[in-house]
Design an enzyme around this catalytic site. Structure first.
Site, PDB file in Angstrom:
ATOM      1  CG  HIS A  50      -7.723   9.727   6.920  1.00 43.58           C
ATOM      2  ND1 HIS A  50      -6.862   8.869   7.674  1.00 43.58           N
ATOM      3  CD2 HIS A  50      -7.420  11.033   7.304  1.00 43.58           C
ATOM      4  CE1 HIS A  50      -5.888   9.630   7.921  1.00 43.58           C
ATOM      5  NE2 HIS A  50      -6.153  10.801   7.755  1.00 43.58           N
ATOM      6  CD  GLU A  53      -4.661  13.054   4.498  1.00 44.86           C
ATOM      7  OE1 GLU A  53      -4.158  14.029   5.392  1.00 44.86           O
ATOM      8  OE2 GLU A  53      -5.268  12.268   4.975  1.00 44.86           O
TER       9      GLU A  53
HETATM   10  P1  PGA Z   1      -0.567  14.401  10.170  1.00 46.67           P
HETATM   11  O1  PGA Z   1      -2.173  13.683   9.761  1.00 46.67           O
HETATM   12  O2  PGA Z   1      -0.831  15.802   9.628  1.00 46.67           O
HETATM   13  O3  PGA Z   1      -0.607  14.053  11.343  1.00 46.67           O
HETATM   14  O4  PGA Z   1       0.277  13.795   9.249  1.00 46.67           O
HETATM   15  C1  PGA Z   1      -2.737  13.899   8.576  1.00 46.67           C
HETATM   16  C2  PGA Z   1      -4.131  13.198   8.493  1.00 46.67           C
HETATM   17  O5  PGA Z   1      -4.002  12.679   9.478  1.00 46.67           O
HETATM   18  O6  PGA Z   1      -4.704  13.229   7.508  1.00 46.67           O
END
Ligand code: PGA
Length: 240
Positions: A89, A159
């Site tokens: 992440h 992401e």
């Molecule tokens: P969020 O977080 O949906 O709050 O943007 C995504 C994540 O932490 O992977």
């Protein structure tokens, strides 16, 4: 890093009850909930008979076990009745300096213990501004996916770092473009890339979930903030 044992138990109970109330959603969605390490035991214990939601951790060690104070092994996560683990992440990459090589080593251990890895990739704002988003994501894919990866034991989460927890979302066009690119590049790392689930993460919420989830090559979401409210999390699932 949210919640308490009690609030996590309430949240998961609300999520499971919500899915139960909308049982048709199980034909379209699979649910994996990844609580904090400290809460997994209690939450898992309270939900052990449920068939609706699988569980995962938010990280694991690259080491097998033994003298690694503070770390948690893939074997321990499996023993806690989890089936998944999130790796790489952006907050782990940023806050803990995790490299692609470390993430690949963690994923190898996770695969040894039969865990499905959710490997996260994504560029920063500055990298996108410089037009480097694809170079960055390609390098992350190449470096973070180990040779033990298969289409069955590996999920990719795209992401964009600038979209996580910020309320900003990538446009449907940018997401479509990046997800197609990821699908194509996955053929360098594993067989049958067409079967890999590629999730989008970064401010997914009930208001934008329909468009994002309808985007080609988007197979689901990695939901952060909106997963802290059962109502929002379920509203997203109902858009799938
Ligand atoms: P969020 O977080 O949906 O709050 O943007 C995504 C994540 O932490 O992977």
């Amino acid at each position: 890093m949210n919640g308490t044992v009690q609030s996590s138990k309430v949240l998961i109970a609300d999520i499971i009850n919500g899915i139960y109330a909308e049982e048709g959603v199980l034909e379209r969605c699979e649910f994996v909930v990844c609580p904090s390490m400290l809460h997994i035991g209690a939450v898992r214990h309270a939900t052990i008979t449920n068939d609706y939601v699988a569980f995962g951790a938010q990280d694991c060690s690259a080491e097998g076990g033994g003298a690694h104070t503070g770390d948690i092994s893939a074997e321990m996560i499996k023993d806690a009745k989890c089936s998944h683990v999130i790796l790489g992440h952006s907050e782990r990459r940023q806050d803990h300096g995790e490299t692609d090589a470390l993430i690949a080593a963690k994923a190898t251990k996770a695969h040894e213990h039969d865990l499905t890895t959710i490997i996260c990739v994504g560029e920063t704002d500055a990298q996108r501004g410089a037009g480097e988003e694809k170079t960055v994501v390609e390098a992350q894919l190449k470096g973070s996916i180990p040779s033990s990866a298969t289409a069955e034991n590996t999920v990719i989460a795209y992401e964009p770092v600038w979209a996580i927890g910020t309320g900003k979302t990538a446009s449907a066009e940018d997401v479509a473009d990046m997800h197609a690119f990821i699908r194509e590049k996955l053929q360098d790392s594993l067989a049958n890339p067409e079967n890999v689930r590629i999730l989008y993460g970064g401010s997914m919420k009930p208001e934008n979930a329909e468009d994002l989830l309808a985007t080609p090559n988007v197979d689901g979401g990695l939901i952060g903030g909106a997963s802290l409210r059962a109502e929002d999390f379920l509203a997203i699932a109902l858009k799938a």
